[in-house]
Design an enzyme around this catalytic site. Structure first.
Site, PDB file in Angstrom:
ATOM      1  N   ALA A  76       1.114  -1.136  -0.006  1.00  0.00           N
ATOM      2  CA  ALA A  76      -0.162  -0.080   0.118  1.00  0.00           C
ATOM      3  C   ALA A  76       0.745   0.877  -0.169  1.00  0.00           C
ATOM      4  O   ALA A  76       0.536   2.256  -0.663  1.00  0.00           O
ATOM      5  CB  ALA A  76      -0.830   0.036   1.370  1.00  0.00           C
ATOM      6  N   GLN A 187      -7.213  -0.924   4.741  1.00  0.00           N
ATOM      7  CA  GLN A 187      -8.048  -1.624   5.836  1.00  0.00           C
ATOM      8  C   GLN A 187      -9.595  -2.033   5.520  1.00  0.00           C
ATOM      9  O   GLN A 187     -10.260  -2.501   6.400  1.00  0.00           O
ATOM     10  CB  GLN A 187      -8.197  -0.454   6.997  1.00  0.00           C
ATOM     11  CG  GLN A 187      -6.733  -0.023   7.643  1.00  0.00           C
ATOM     12  CD  GLN A 187      -6.307  -1.344   8.311  1.00  0.00           C
ATOM     13  OE1 GLN A 187      -6.985  -2.233   8.788  1.00  0.00           O
ATOM     14  NE2 GLN A 187      -5.155  -1.135   8.759  1.00  0.00           N
ATOM     15  N   CYS A 332       3.294   2.718  13.157  1.00  0.00           N
ATOM     16  CA  CYS A 332       4.427   3.639  12.543  1.00  0.00           C
ATOM     17  C   CYS A 332       4.577   4.728  13.714  1.00  0.00           C
ATOM     18  O   CYS A 332       5.740   5.339  13.745  1.00  0.00           O
ATOM     19  CB  CYS A 332       4.085   4.394  11.347  1.00  0.00           C
ATOM     20  SG  CYS A 332       3.105   3.386  10.111  1.00  0.00           S
TER      21      CYS A 332
HETATM   22  C1  LIG Z   1      -1.051  -0.912   6.468  1.00  0.00           C
HETATM   23  C2  LIG Z   1      -1.257   0.324   5.674  1.00  0.00           C
HETATM   24  C3  LIG Z   1      -0.701   0.918   4.681  1.00  0.00           C
HETATM   25  C4  LIG Z   1       0.654   0.378   4.539  1.00  0.00           C
HETATM   26  O1  LIG Z   1       0.697  -0.760   3.853  1.00  0.00           O
HETATM   27  P1  LIG Z   1       1.806  -1.800   3.278  1.00  0.00           P
HETATM   28  O2  LIG Z   1       1.285  -2.706   2.408  1.00  0.00           O
HETATM   29  O3  LIG Z   1       2.662  -2.426   4.428  1.00  0.00           O
HETATM   30  O4  LIG Z   1       2.691  -0.716   2.695  1.00  0.00           O
HETATM   31  C5  LIG Z   1      -1.130   1.850   4.047  1.00  0.00           C
HETATM   32  N1  LIG Z   1      -2.559   2.441   4.411  1.00  0.00           N
HETATM   33  C6  LIG Z   1      -3.031   1.922   5.479  1.00  0.00           C
HETATM   34  C7  LIG Z   1      -4.504   2.529   5.536  1.00  0.00           C
HETATM   35  C8  LIG Z   1      -2.801   0.927   6.146  1.00  0.00           C
HETATM   36  O5  LIG Z   1      -3.587   0.467   7.051  1.00  0.00           O
END
Ligand SMILES: *Cc1c(COP(=O)(O)O)cnc(C)c1O
Length: 397
Positions: A76, A187, A332
């Site tokens: 993401a 999510q 994070c």
């Molecule tokens: C977990 C998350 C991300 C990051 O996802 P990755 O696949 O680890 O890069 C980005 N946006 C939201 C809303 C998330 O919950």
């Protein structure tokens, strides 16, 4: 066997489904589809390419779009970068003078930091304040749009609060003004029924790791009919129709595809079961004095419960709950005890934001685990509140 704490951090990462692992393993060894899917000269390559395309279809099917509209990425974070930075670079290369973006204060850091990077490039960014429940008001967005707005980026579900915003209404407003609309569905995909084919959303970020697929793989949906100009962030090799260079990792994509297929087949039952367990947790916590439930009661993903405790010292919270693996805000931000920027944006003070827990449930959460977690929280919170009030008396506050 030692008992590990109850895992209630599914919003940060999920265990990979064994059915997903099984498909991934098939893409790795000499008797499997290990080859480079871009190798055009032999059957090994053709078979690997077929696996990639079958799984592109599974990913597309969950959100009701064409596989031609799916570009695989590393997750993401990369998809958000591609959507925001890639669009800006492509527009700039075309001589498009527009340089205003609208987002909101509770987006994932990967969106917010892209916006900061674009501010350094000379863009202006408007950061909307969400409603108290974490949703984004269409009227507020309407007022923020300017003649040179080229992009609006608002997540479908917030990762700390679980609140779902009506991105289709927000996107329709943007379309009427010729503005591209991007949404992060990390999510929500699979939990919130979404048909992007019949939506004005122009780009959507997808990830595998939040729905029991592997980490390190995701995708960006880009609506063909919207003719979104995008420049690649990673060049080399021309993979993914030139949008994302690098050998496509067949095993990762097979895992993501299987995870998406499972969500399409079982997501509804999964969501109902998870929502029932969350409700049980919520009802058990409701009796605690000074508890505040964050987020929306009605418009939400099933597995995320965000709560704050008045009169509790946030530094004491997780250390006092050794039987629970949860997060104080977002993964994070939790290595130091900075209060969650999301909880601050919905109006919490620093100390209340610190005294907060995100409890997130998923596919393997059991009734017994919820009872165990509940008992621990119910025992510990009143003690912490008592300790807090004694501390306040000593400090004379
Ligand atoms: C977990 C998350 C991300 C990051 O996802 P990755 O696949 O680890 O890069 C980005 N946006 C939201 C809303 C998330 O919950």
């Amino acid at each position: 066997m030692s008992t590990r704490p109850v895992y209630l951090d599914y919003a940060a990462a999920t265990p990979t489904d064994p059915r997903v692992i099984e498909e991934m393993v098939k893409c790795l060894s000499i008797d499997g589809t290990f080859a480079n899917p871009h190798a055009k000269d032999h059957v090994y390559g053709w078979q690997a390419a077929e696996v990639v395309e079958q799984n592109r279809e599974r990913v597309a099917a969950l959100i009701g779009v064409s596989p031609l509209e799916i570009t695989f990425t590393s997750g993401a974070t990369e998809s958000n970068n591609l959507a925001l930075l890639g669009l800006y670079q492509a527009l700039k290369a075309r001589g498009d003078p527009r340089c205003h973006i609208v987002t909101d204060r509770i987006e994932h850091k990967s969106v917010l930091e892209c916006c900061e990077a674009l501010e350094k490039e000379g863009c202006r960014v408007t950061y909307l304040t969400p409603r108290k429940d974490g949703s984004i008001d269409t009227q507020l967005l309407a007022e923020a749009l300017e003649p040179d707005t080229f992009l609006v980026s608002i997540a479908q579900a917030n990762s700390v609060l679980g609140t779902v915003s009506d991105v289709h209404a927000l996107a329709a407003l943007c379309k009427s003004k010729g503005i591209f609309f991007h949404t992060d569905t990390a999510q929500s995909a699979g939990y919130v029924q979404t048909d992007f084919e019949h939506s004005d959303v122009t780009m959507a970020t997808l990830t595998s790791e939040k729905i029991c697929g592997p980490k390190g793989v995701g995708a960006l949906y880009v609506k063909r009919s919207a003719a979104v100009p995008l420049a690649p962030l990673i060049s080399g090799g021309g993979q993914e129709r030139g949008l994302r260079g690098g050998t496509v990792p067949t095993h990762q994509i097979a895992g993501m595809g299987k995870a998406f297929e499972i969500m399409q087949q079982e997501g509804r039952q999964d969501a109902e079961r998870i929502a029932a367990l969350r409700l049980k947790l919520e009802q058990g916590l409701r009796e605690l004095p000074g508890i505040i439930f964050n987020g929306s009661a009605a418009s939400r993903v099933p597995g995320i419960l965000s709560v704050s405790f008045e009169g509790v010292d946030g530094h004491m919270l997780l250390p006092s709950l050794p039987g629970i693996a949860a997060s104080t805000g977002s993964a994070c931000a939790s290595d130091d005890l900075k209060p969650s920027y999301v909880l601050k944006a919905i109006g919490h003070s620093d100390s209340l934001a610190r005294a907060s827990l995100r409890l997130s449930l998923g596919r393997w959460t059991t009734q017994e685990e919820i009872e165990r977690a509940l008992l621990e929280i119910q025992t510990v919170i009143p003690r912490l509140q008592q300790a807090g009030s004694m501390w306040n008396v000593k400090q004379g506050t």
